[in-house]
Design an enzyme around this catalytic site. Structure first.
Site, PDB file in Angstrom:
ATOM      1  N   GLU A   8     103.145   3.857  24.418  1.00 32.74           N
ATOM      2  CA  GLU A   8     102.022   3.061  24.923  1.00 32.74           C
ATOM      3  C   GLU A   8     100.878   2.986  23.904  1.00 32.74           C
ATOM      4  OE1 GLU A   8     104.167   4.979  28.384  1.00 32.74           O
ATOM      5  OE2 GLU A   8     103.389   5.647  26.452  1.00 32.74           O
ATOM      6  N   PRO A  25     115.197  13.015  17.206  1.00 31.39           N
ATOM      7  CA  PRO A  25     114.961  13.240  18.637  1.00 31.39           C
ATOM      8  C   PRO A  25     113.612  12.692  19.080  1.00 31.39           C
ATOM      9  CG  PRO A  25     115.805  15.228  17.589  1.00 31.39           C
ATOM     10  CD  PRO A  25     115.433  14.276  16.490  1.00 31.39           C
ATOM     11  N   ARG A  26     113.554  12.269  20.332  1.00 31.80           N
ATOM     12  CA  ARG A  26     112.322  11.705  20.886  1.00 31.80           C
ATOM     13  C   ARG A  26     111.231  12.753  20.994  1.00 31.80           C
ATOM     14  NH1 ARG A  26     109.189   7.293  21.570  1.00 31.80           N
ATOM     15  NH2 ARG A  26     108.048   7.318  23.524  1.00 31.80           N
ATOM     16  N   GLY A  44     105.709  10.308  14.589  1.00 33.97           N
ATOM     17  CA  GLY A  44     104.903   9.210  14.067  1.00 33.97           C
ATOM     18  C   GLY A  44     105.465   8.524  12.844  1.00 33.97           C
ATOM     19  N   GLU A  99     111.024  -2.333  17.778  1.00 32.25           N
ATOM     20  CA  GLU A  99     110.639  -1.823  16.458  1.00 32.25           C
ATOM     21  C   GLU A  99     111.753  -1.981  15.426  1.00 32.25           C
ATOM     22  OE1 GLU A  99     109.135   2.103  16.992  1.00 32.25           O
ATOM     23  OE2 GLU A  99     107.182   1.428  17.714  1.00 32.25           O
TER      24      GLU A  99
END
Length: 425
Positions: free
Chosen positions: A60, A265-266, A307, A335
């Site tokens: 977000e 990984p997230r 990031g 993305e």
């Protein structure tokens, strides 16, 4: 459930929330920091009369970036306040908005949200995607702070949940000065749970382009990797006891070429687990954090950083988007498509249903049903430069055809804020 009962729950919730945060902190220590911001303690030197944007976590926060840029063109003299709910979201906000004041949004206890609004006195507020906090919304209305829901989306599953307690959410949604939905389907679902003044504006994620810093980092990644082909598995999830990274790593054992598999990984608590899983499966593994060249013998590179997703995409030849081979609804497919690389996702797409459907129709992405299908497609794609070029062309057309949502939302917000300000005057 009505608002009175909802508020009573917040009277007893704080000890339970503190216990939950401590539990999360076992794997992510950052959950222990800045507690006072979450629980209504006065904030030190709060920025006054800001553009206030609330973005729960990393996705977000990234989606807010082009909208914030568009809003600042309308309100160039207003400071910026970014609020989040997760440590990773807070870190992303500090990186993407270095001149903003970043803090956690207090939980939805009436006294805490009233304190927050009194401290900052926002020019207006924007809640990204589908953040519905009834007491906060009513407090904004009472304080005459225009509040907007932007980039709003609502799945059929979520709609059914909201309809069960519509008498709580409908009055809150009625306080909004505007609700900007991603698609007509989202708009209809939002209307059915009580939202009014709903506009279909599109998705701000299409307005995001890879920043130059990420392009430079991608070049550094390629220098570390060398000339080998690269397949990236981004934002892999652990969901309902299913480890998506493990599914992909197991399937990749069938691959016989020399490509490097990059697994990102997230969540940071899965970095070490993914590394150990790859080792246990017999792979030669390195981590991004070792800051060493990637050996020719290394088969799996674990992207243990936050990031930097654009850099991983830009340095790869084909991308898989996680959260889609476990039933968590898929992460952001836009993305990698915006980076012009072949993009693959799995069966679970409810968080990005419209984008996934449109990408498939535009031949800008491919859907697979399991990890074996993913491995088969990736193997073929890595051996076929002309197919990768085709995807790049389709991706460029697809993204260009969906841009402009940020400008549309900012124009609507600016017009509404000025109208409301004129009415108050």
């Amino acid at each position: 459930m009505n608002r009175w009962f909802y508020t009573q729950l917040w009277r007893i919730a704080p000890p339970l929330i503190r216990h939950y945060l401590k539990k999360r902190a076992v794997k992510s220590p950052a959950y222990l920091y800045h507690w006072g911001e979450r629980f209504g303690e006065p904030f030190d030197r709060p920025v006054q009369h800001p553009i206030w944007v609330h973005a729960v976590s990393v996705g977000e926060t990234r989606a807010a970036q082009p909208l914030v840029e568009a809003l600042r063109r309308h309100f160039p003299d207003a400071p910026l306040l970014m609020t989040q709910m997760t440590p990773t979201g807070r870190a992303a906000a500090k990186e993407l908005f270095p001149d903003a004041q970043c803090r956690y949004l207090p939980y939805d206890k009436p006294e805490w949200v009233a304190q927050f609004l009194k401290e900052h006195r926002p020019l207006f507020g924007v809640l990204m995607e589908t953040e519905i906090w009834p007491n906060l919304m009513h407090a904004c209305a009472d304080a005459h702070v225009p509040l907007f829901l932007a980039n709003a989306r609502l799945s059929e599953k979520s709609q059914r949940g909201y309809l069960k307690i519509r008498n709580l959410f409908e009055p809150a949604l009625q306080t909004l000065s505007g609700c900007f939905a991603q698609t007509a389907e989202d708009a209809e679902r939002l209307h059915l749970i009580g939202a009014s003044n709903v506009h279909v504006c599109g998705n701000t994620k299409y307005d995001i382009s890879p920043p130059e810093r990420m392009r430079a980092l991608a070049a550094a990644f390629r220098e570390r990797i060398g000339t080998r082909p690269v397949a990236v598995c981004a934002s892999t999830r652990f969901y309902k006891d299913q480890d998506e990274a493990a599914l992909l790593l197991e399937a990749w054992k069938k691959y016989t070429g020399d490509a490097l598999l990059v697994v990102v990984p997230r969540h940071p608590e899965r970095f070490q687990t993914t590394f150990e899983t790859a080792q246990a499966l017999g792979y030669t593994v390195q981590k991004r954090s070792d800051n060493l060249p990637v050996s020719r013998q290394t088969q799996v590179w674990v992207g243990d950083s936050m990031g930097e997703l654009f850099a991983y995409y830009l340095s790869s030849d084909v991308a898989f988007v996680g959260g889609s081979l476990v039933d968590s609804g898929c992460q952001n497919i836009i993305e990698p498509i915006a980076c012009g690389i072949p993009t693959v996702f799995g069966f679970s797409t409810y968080n990005f249903a419209a984008a996934c459907r449109s990408a498939l129709e535009a031949q800008a992405a491919v859907q697979v049903q399991n990890a074996d299908e993913w491995c088969t497609f990736v193997s073929a794609c890595l051996e076929n430069p002309s197919e990768r070029s085709h995807f790049a062309q389709q991706a460029a057309h697809f993204v260009a055809g969906h841009q402009g949502a940020s400008r549309r939302m900012a124009d609507e917000i600016a017009a509404s804020v000025r109208h409301l300000t004129h009415e108050k005057a």
